[in-house]
Motif scaffolding. Structure first.
Motif, PDB file in Angstrom:
ATOM      1  N   VAL A 326       0.858  -1.196   0.000  1.00 18.00           N
ATOM      2  CA  VAL A 326       0.000   0.000   0.000  1.00 18.00           C
ATOM      3  C   VAL A 326       0.891   1.242   0.000  1.00 18.00           C
ATOM      4  N   GLY A 327       0.784   2.022  -1.060  1.00 16.84           N
ATOM      5  CA  GLY A 327       1.576   3.253  -1.117  1.00 16.84           C
ATOM      6  C   GLY A 327       2.123   3.476  -2.509  1.00 16.84           C
ATOM      7  N   PRO A 328       2.807   4.626  -2.676  1.00 17.89           N
ATOM      8  CA  PRO A 328       3.281   4.984  -4.017  1.00 17.89           C
ATOM      9  C   PRO A 328       4.496   4.182  -4.461  1.00 17.89           C
ATOM     10  N   THR A 352      -7.546   0.412   4.196  1.00 18.28           N
ATOM     11  CA  THR A 352      -6.787   0.725   2.984  1.00 18.28           C
ATOM     12  C   THR A 352      -7.445   1.878   2.235  1.00 18.28           C
ATOM     13  N   GLY A 353      -8.777   1.809   2.148  1.00 16.81           N
ATOM     14  CA  GLY A 353      -9.496   2.875   1.454  1.00 16.81           C
ATOM     15  C   GLY A 353      -9.225   4.216   2.090  1.00 16.81           C
ATOM     16  N   ARG A 354      -9.315   4.255   3.391  1.00 12.97           N
ATOM     17  CA  ARG A 354      -9.084   5.506   4.119  1.00 12.97           C
ATOM     18  C   ARG A 354      -7.626   5.972   3.938  1.00 12.97           C
ATOM     19  N   GLY A 355      -6.694   5.034   4.074  1.00 15.61           N
ATOM     20  CA  GLY A 355      -5.272   5.383   3.999  1.00 15.61           C
ATOM     21  C   GLY A 355      -4.885   5.918   2.628  1.00 15.61           C
ATOM     22  N   ILE A 360      -3.634  10.558  -1.043  1.00 11.81           N
ATOM     23  CA  ILE A 360      -3.909  11.383  -2.224  1.00 11.81           C
ATOM     24  C   ILE A 360      -4.318  12.793  -1.809  1.00 11.81           C
ATOM     25  N   LYS A 361      -5.181  12.895  -0.829  1.00 12.78           N
ATOM     26  CA  LYS A 361      -5.698  14.224  -0.484  1.00 12.78           C
ATOM     27  C   LYS A 361      -4.724  15.029   0.391  1.00 12.78           C
ATOM     28  N   HIS A 362      -4.087  14.344   1.336  1.00 17.78           N
ATOM     29  CA  HIS A 362      -3.250  15.079   2.299  1.00 17.78           C
ATOM     30  C   HIS A 362      -1.744  14.862   2.092  1.00 17.78           C
ATOM     31  N   ARG A 366      -2.937   9.569   7.745  1.00 16.90           N
ATOM     32  CA  ARG A 366      -3.299  10.284   8.979  1.00 16.90           C
ATOM     33  C   ARG A 366      -3.938   9.380  10.026  1.00 16.90           C
ATOM     34  N   THR A 367      -4.831   8.510   9.605  1.00 20.43           N
ATOM     35  CA  THR A 367      -5.568   7.698  10.586  1.00 20.43           C
ATOM     36  C   THR A 367      -4.722   6.532  11.084  1.00 20.43           C
ATOM     37  N   ILE A 368      -4.166   5.776  10.167  1.00 21.27           N
ATOM     38  CA  ILE A 368      -3.259   4.680  10.527  1.00 21.27           C
ATOM     39  C   ILE A 368      -2.016   4.848   9.660  1.00 21.27           C
ATOM     40  N   ASP A 369      -0.853   4.702  10.265  1.00 23.93           N
ATOM     41  CA  ASP A 369       0.375   4.799   9.485  1.00 23.93           C
ATOM     42  C   ASP A 369       0.580   3.487   8.715  1.00 23.93           C
ATOM     43  N   LEU A 370       0.268   3.550   7.415  1.00 23.44           N
ATOM     44  CA  LEU A 370       0.399   2.340   6.601  1.00 23.44           C
ATOM     45  C   LEU A 370       1.768   2.252   5.930  1.00 23.44           C
TER      46      LEU A 370
END
Ligand SMILES: Cc1cc2nc3c(=O)[nH]c(=O)nc-3n(C[C@H](O)[C@H](O)[C@H](O)COP(=O)(O)OP(=O)(O)OC[C@H]3O[C@@H](n4cnc5c(N)ncnc54)[C@H](O)[C@@H]3O)c2cc1C
Length: 390
Positions: A326-328, A352-355, A360-362, A366-370
């Protein structure tokens, strides 16, 4: 790069892709969101064929945090999707069994899980027998279970709710086969479809599940994710379903109540677990040769059982370490991965959806460090090993 608007294109519209689209809107992303899905029936998606269970008993803290987020999301489904929303969430502990040789490691695992917020307790074999009288415990050393945040639900209902909510918030679903991610000057600029159409993007998200490696192969990116067949057997048996947990046996067999009976399964031996792209034929021989003997050993009442039906779906196995990616991408920074969950993607879809939406937005989680699930470990070949694998 941060975008409050702009264009996000998500490849794959099942539970991971749709959850990302849904959460982008939830956290206020106002740009355009397009989901490319090659099969709007989702018949062969892992999501539709999954056992749809959730556990907090993991060996990796980030997986525990994602499950706790998922359990909260499932428990409060009506708050998000309305009073009629129903995913049939049965909140009931897993019961994960271990032999005498595992006691020390399993107790250390429970200590870690509890520190991370999971409500896990270790039982002695006689305590497990007292709670689950149908269980044979003679060769057991330990059993672990929870009182909350674990259980099972209906993945199809979940997907329908999340997808409908995304659509209602202006997410566009396009039917098509994403053939290639277009990259110019080191950035992803869009997605080319097999029929020749191209969709421009400021962000491209690869949520193509077991097919996600194929989507980026032309870019020379070797994603260690492949399709591994897992067969589920639906059975009837003379066994009381009330209070019956999601049971993981020492043999690797699992069983849980479903409808009027049970569903169960076991992974094939490693030498029989090759890439199974396009192969959805249930491995019927597993039942007779491996699964039934294992289950009957653990639960003598299962000497008698009747198979109602069987189906096979694909785990999107990340062979590096059985954890999500999960991530760029490290060089193409607006190409984001959300794949490789290796059998725990439905339970981890909300987190995952939230992360990914936050990324993308921030520009950050922010919620969980993935970030432990980032692509960097694929590049460097540094696994984040998950020890509790089924
Ligand atoms: C038998 C079985 C049991 C499981 N049990 C559990 C469980 O108990 N709990 C749990 O959490 N998880 C479980 N899983 C795993 C879980 O199902 C997956 O991790 C999860 O569904 C992954 O979701 P996804 O959206 O990434 O993939 P998928 O559901 O496979 O969706 C990927 C989507 O991408 C589309 N797609 C692929 N390639 C392209 C392309 N090139 N262009 C356009 N679209 C494309 C596909 O059509 C598909 O709809 C199980 C899986 C199986 C098979």
């Amino acid at each position: 790069m941060r975008l409050r608007s702009g264009t996000v294109v998500i490849i794959g519209g099942a539970i991971i892709g749709s959850s990302i689209a849904y959460f982008l809107r939830e956290i206020g992303f106002s740009g355009s969101i397009t989901v490319i899905e090659r099969d709007p029936t989702y018949q062969k998606s892992s999501t539709a064929l999954s056992a749809a269970s959730i556990r907090t008993q993991f060996g990796t803290p980030v997986n525990i945090h994602m499950s706790l987020f998922g359990a909260d999301f499932f428990r409060r489904i009506t708050e998000r999707f309305g009073a009629d929303a129903d995913i049939g969430f049965v909140e009931r502990g897993y019961l994960i069994l271990g032999g005498p040789e595992t006691i020390e490691a399993r107790r250390a695992g429970v200590d870690m899980q509890r520190r991370e917020g999971a409500d896990v307790a270790a039982l002695l074999p006689n305590e497990a027998k007292a709670r689950f009288p149908w269980l044979s415990v003679t060769d057991l050393g330990v059993a672990t279970t929870t009182r909350r945040d674990e259980g099972w639900f209906d993945a199809w209902s979940l997907l329908s709710l999340v997808r409908r909510a995304a659509r209602d918030r202006g997410v566009t679903y396009v039917e098509g086969h994403a053939a290639e991610v277009i990259v110019r000057g080191g950035s992803a600029t869009g997605v080319k479809l097999a029929d020749g159409r191209a969709i421009a993007a400021d962000w491209v998200v690869n949520a193509a599940g077991a097919a996600s490696a194929a989507v980026v192969r032309a870019l020379g990116i070797l994603l260690p994710v492949s399709a591994r067949k897992r067969t589920v057997f639906s059975i009837k048996a003379p066994l009381d379903r009330s209070g019956f947990p999601m049971l993981f046996d020492t043999s690797g067999a699992w069983i849980r109540p479903e409808g009027e009976g049970f569903i169960c399964g076991i992974a094939p031996a490693e030498e029989n677990d090759a890439d199974a792209t396009e192969d959805f034929e249930p491995a019927h021989e597993l039942l007779e040769e491996v699964l039934w003997p294992a289950l009957a050993h653990r639960i003598p009442a299962l000497e008698q059982l009747r198979v109602e039906r069987a189906w096979a779906g694909h785990y999107e196995v990340n062979s590096l370490d059985h954890n999500g990616i999960v991530g760029p991408h490290d060089e193409i920074e607006n190409l984001i991965f959300a794949t490789g969950f290796s059998g725990h993607g439905v339970m981890h879809a909300p987190a995952t959806g939230r992360g990914v939406a936050e990324l993308i937005k921030h520009g950050q989680f922010r919620t969980i460090d993935l970030s432990p699930l980032g692509f960097g470990r694929v590049r460097s070949g540094t696994p984040l090993h998950e020890t509790v694998i089924y």
